[in-house]
Design a protein around this motif. Structure first.
Motif, PDB file in Angstrom:
ATOM      1  N   GLN A 157      15.598 -12.431 -37.538  1.00  0.00           N
ATOM      2  CA  GLN A 157      17.045 -12.601 -37.642  1.00  0.00           C
ATOM      3  C   GLN A 157      17.282 -14.036 -38.094  1.00  0.00           C
ATOM      4  N   ILE A 158      18.035 -14.194 -39.179  1.00  0.00           N
ATOM      5  CA  ILE A 158      18.187 -15.499 -39.821  1.00  0.00           C
ATOM      6  C   ILE A 158      19.656 -15.888 -39.874  1.00  0.00           C
ATOM      7  N   ALA A 159      19.945 -17.115 -39.440  1.00  0.00           N
ATOM      8  CA  ALA A 159      21.292 -17.677 -39.532  1.00  0.00           C
ATOM      9  C   ALA A 159      21.220 -18.946 -40.372  1.00  0.00           C
ATOM     10  N   VAL A 160      22.082 -19.037 -41.380  1.00  0.00           N
ATOM     11  CA  VAL A 160      22.089 -20.197 -42.270  1.00  0.00           C
ATOM     12  C   VAL A 160      23.457 -20.867 -42.203  1.00  0.00           C
ATOM     13  N   PHE A 161      23.467 -22.162 -41.899  1.00  0.00           N
ATOM     14  CA  PHE A 161      24.683 -22.970 -41.921  1.00  0.00           C
ATOM     15  C   PHE A 161      24.568 -23.984 -43.053  1.00  0.00           C
ATOM     16  N   TYR A 162      25.526 -23.963 -43.969  1.00  0.00           N
ATOM     17  CA  TYR A 162      25.561 -24.982 -45.024  1.00  0.00           C
ATOM     18  C   TYR A 162      26.927 -24.913 -45.704  1.00  0.00           C
ATOM     19  N   PRO A 163      27.583 -26.069 -45.921  1.00  0.00           N
ATOM     20  CA  PRO A 163      28.938 -26.065 -46.505  1.00  0.00           C
ATOM     21  C   PRO A 163      28.982 -25.382 -47.868  1.00  0.00           C
ATOM     22  N   ASP A 164      29.940 -24.478 -48.023  1.00  0.00           N
ATOM     23  CA  ASP A 164      30.212 -23.803 -49.303  1.00  0.00           C
ATOM     24  C   ASP A 164      29.001 -23.050 -49.852  1.00  0.00           C
ATOM     25  N   LEU A 165      28.135 -22.592 -48.981  1.00  0.00           N
ATOM     26  CA  LEU A 165      26.933 -21.888 -49.427  1.00  0.00           C
ATOM     27  C   LEU A 165      27.252 -20.427 -49.744  1.00  0.00           C
ATOM     28  N   SER A 166      26.728 -19.978 -50.851  1.00  0.00           N
ATOM     29  CA  SER A 166      26.888 -18.576 -51.243  1.00  0.00           C
ATOM     30  C   SER A 166      25.505 -18.033 -51.591  1.00  0.00           C
ATOM     31  N   ILE A 167      25.080 -16.978 -50.891  1.00  0.00           N
ATOM     32  CA  ILE A 167      23.749 -16.405 -51.089  1.00  0.00           C
ATOM     33  C   ILE A 167      23.871 -14.914 -51.344  1.00  0.00           C
ATOM     34  N   ASP A 168      23.153 -14.448 -52.340  1.00  0.00           N
ATOM     35  CA  ASP A 168      23.073 -13.019 -52.607  1.00  0.00           C
ATOM     36  C   ASP A 168      22.237 -12.375 -51.493  1.00  0.00           C
ATOM     37  N   PRO A 169      22.770 -11.352 -50.819  1.00  0.00           N
ATOM     38  CA  PRO A 169      22.009 -10.715 -49.733  1.00  0.00           C
ATOM     39  C   PRO A 169      20.627 -10.245 -50.160  1.00  0.00           C
ATOM     40  N   THR A 170      20.457  -9.937 -51.457  1.00  0.00           N
ATOM     41  CA  THR A 170      19.147  -9.469 -51.917  1.00  0.00           C
ATOM     42  C   THR A 170      18.124 -10.600 -51.972  1.00  0.00           C
ATOM     43  N   ASP A 171      18.591 -11.849 -51.793  1.00  0.00           N
ATOM     44  CA  ASP A 171      17.656 -12.974 -51.783  1.00  0.00           C
ATOM     45  C   ASP A 171      16.844 -13.014 -50.492  1.00  0.00           C
TER      46      ASP A 171
END
Length: 218
Positions: A157-171
């Motif tokens: 289970q992964i949680a990512v905090f970073y300002p204005d971050l946009s990640i494709d779920p397939t990544d």
């Protein structure tokens, strides 16, 4: 020492003639010489001695000031690998980690033993506060308090905090096993609380084998 004279060996090899000259350098006093060696290296400018005793060039900025860098590991394990039947929590003071803009938090489940009903297992919970709660004051702003769905098999289970971050779920992909992820596109605040929750029925020697790993993002 004799002023105005170079220093010679005090115990020369017999039969070699005159005593040889010692390695030495002139001190701040004209005509005064001092033996040079490991305990008294040659005077140098802009060199520093490392922990191994080796003299290395001192790094400076363009204006001549010392090049100072905050050191620290990019990887931390606030909850080291363990086999457990109950959850635990830890607080991380982000304000003390200069330059950190975000974190990549990963709950890694290596294996499970026990009996689990629907909705039981282990889950990651992340909570962030801005303010001064951690030094005993009352002022604070809760930015997030979020829990993942419990799992009872190997996975992450992964949680990512970073300002204005946009990640494709397939990544996000799992190298075998289950994976879940959440992205929080805003700043961390002063305090990050990472915890795990565990439910199930466990016999002797059973439990959930897991760890929590954090990568700090600059």
């Amino acid at each position: 020492m004799v002023q105005g004279r170079l220093q010679r060996e005090s115990n020369p090899t017999p039969g070699t003639g005159y005593p040889g000259f010692l390695p030495q350098h002139e001190t701040n006093t004209a005509g005064e010489f001092q033996t040079t060696g490991h305990r008294n290296p040659l005077p140098v400018a802009n060199y520093v001695q490392n922990s191994s005793g080796v003299w290395i060039p001192k790094q400076v900025n363009d204006d001549g000031s010392a090049n100072v860098q905050v050191t620290g590991s990019l990887i931390d394990k606030p909850l080291t690998r363990r086999v457990s039947t109950s959850g635990t929590a830890t607080n991380i003071i982000i304000d003390q980690k200069i330059g950190v803009k975000g974190v990549f938090i990963s709950l890694i489940v290596h294996g499970v033993t026990g009996t689990f009903s629907s909705g039981q297992g282990i889950s990651l919970r992340v909570l962030t506060n801005a303010g001064t709660e951690y030094i005993g004051q009352n002022g604070r702003l809760r930015l997030t308090d979020d829990s993942f769905t419990k799992i009872n098999s190997a996975g992450q289970q992964i949680a990512v905090f970073y300002p204005d971050l946009s990640i494709d779920p397939t990544d996000f992909y799992a190298n075998g096993g289950y994976i879940d992820h959440k992205v929080y596109p805003f700043f961390l605040g002063g305090v990050l609380r990472v915890s795990t929750g565990i439910t199930g029925t466990f016999g002797s020697g059973e439990g959930i084998d897991y760890e929590v790993v954090i990568q700090y993002l600059y």
